[in-house]
Design an enzyme around this catalytic site. Structure first.
Site, PDB file in Angstrom:
ATOM      1  CE1 TYR A  94      -4.013 -48.449  15.080  1.00 56.01           C
ATOM      2  CE2 TYR A  94      -2.331 -49.333  13.537  1.00 56.01           C
ATOM      3  CZ  TYR A  94      -3.263 -49.121  13.719  1.00 56.01           C
ATOM      4  OH  TYR A  94      -4.327 -49.233  12.806  1.00 56.01           O
ATOM      5  CD1 TRP A 185      -1.986 -43.929   7.532  1.00 56.98           C
ATOM      6  CD2 TRP A 185      -2.345 -45.739   8.750  1.00 56.98           C
ATOM      7  NE1 TRP A 185      -0.756 -44.230   7.608  1.00 56.98           N
ATOM      8  CE2 TRP A 185      -0.778 -45.290   8.394  1.00 56.98           C
ATOM      9  CE3 TRP A 185      -2.709 -46.598   9.751  1.00 56.98           C
ATOM     10  CZ2 TRP A 185       0.107 -46.251   9.221  1.00 56.98           C
ATOM     11  CZ3 TRP A 185      -1.773 -47.400  10.214  1.00 56.98           C
ATOM     12  CH2 TRP A 185      -0.432 -47.265  10.040  1.00 56.98           C
ATOM     13  CG  ASP A 186      -6.490 -48.168  10.616  1.00 56.79           C
ATOM     14  OD1 ASP A 186      -6.098 -48.666  11.770  1.00 56.79           O
ATOM     15  OD2 ASP A 186      -6.525 -47.074  10.824  1.00 56.79           O
ATOM     16  CB  THR A 187      -8.654 -49.286   5.005  1.00 56.53           C
ATOM     17  OG1 THR A 187      -9.834 -50.020   5.848  1.00 56.53           O
ATOM     18  CG2 THR A 187      -9.282 -50.137   3.530  1.00 56.53           C
TER      19      THR A 187
END
Length: 239
Positions: A94, A185-187
């Site tokens: 993404y 969320w990414d972390t």
């Protein structure tokens, strides 16, 4: 039915103007990387600006484009979880719809997974990275990532860059432990991936600050709190 190797996901919330550029440029880039073997999923998260209708029209004329619409706002993390669960590719990626990361890096991103990495992520904070953004955001980013490295023990430099790829089966195995439903969320994915022994490739990118970011002051405060919350879960609750 086409055999899909790569699924690219564009998370979208009221990003109609950016979509008009992002979809055709994504299709062009993906066709050179995985010709005839990719799909582009637009994870449209409760937009009210016509994004849904635009993607639906694109989907009708191009089978490589798929719309995943939500009537209610899910948040970045949950929207991505849904898209990756629906993806057909063995490699999923993404990137931000404003294409802040130069698209010439997409081949490198997907190539890292082909080469055996479980996760690949662009980094704006490596010495070789070429970035342009305001001084305030630069300071905030470096401070945030320093906290993640210090408190959560991460060896990575940039956890929030919206330019990531995964081996899908490995990502799906990790997601049940990920509780963040929005920007953090990414972390959390990167931190939990490291703790699970996943092979992660972090590489420098060319990146330009986009217009109309949806990151708010409230999000920054919540993400700082989320660092402490994740530390508690990892070290006290032992999830």
């Amino acid at each position: 039915m086409r055999e899909i190797e790569v699924t690219a996901v564009l998370p979208v919330y009221n990003d109609l103007a950016a979509l008009k550029r992002a979809i055709p440029e994504s299709l062009e880039a993906l066709e050179t990387i995985a010709p005839g073997r990719f799909e582009l999923i637009v994870a449209e998260d409760g937009s009210t600006d016509g994004s849904t209708e635009f993607v639906r029209e694109y989907e009708a004329k191009d089978s490589r484009v798929r719309l995943l619409h939500s009537d209610e706002r899910l948040g970045r993390g949950r929207a991505l979880n849904r898209a990756f669960a629906e993806a057909s590719g063995s490699i999923v990626c993404y990137y931000d719809v404003d294409l802040a990361t130069d698209m010439h890096h997409l081949a490198e991103l997907i190539g890292a997974i082909r080469d055996g990495y479980d996760i690949a992520t662009g980094s704006r904070l490596l010495p070789e990275s070429d970035i342009t953004r305001s001084g305030g955001r630069e300071i905030a980013s470096r401070g945030y990532n320093l906290l993640v490295r210090t408190i959560l023990g991460s060896s990575l430099h940039d956890h929030q860059c919206g330019f990531k790829a995964f081996r899908r089966e490995r990502l799906l195995a990790l997601l049940p432990s990920v509780t963040a439903d929005h920007w953090f969320w990414d972390t959390e994915v990167l931190v939990r991936g490291q703790r699970s022994g996943y092979r992660i490739c972090e590489f420098p990118i060319q990146w330009r600050q986009g217009e109309g970011t949806t990151v708010r002051r409230k999000d920054v405060i919540e993400m700082g709190t989320a660092i402490v919350r994740l530390w508690w879960r990892l070290h006290v609750e032992k999830n």
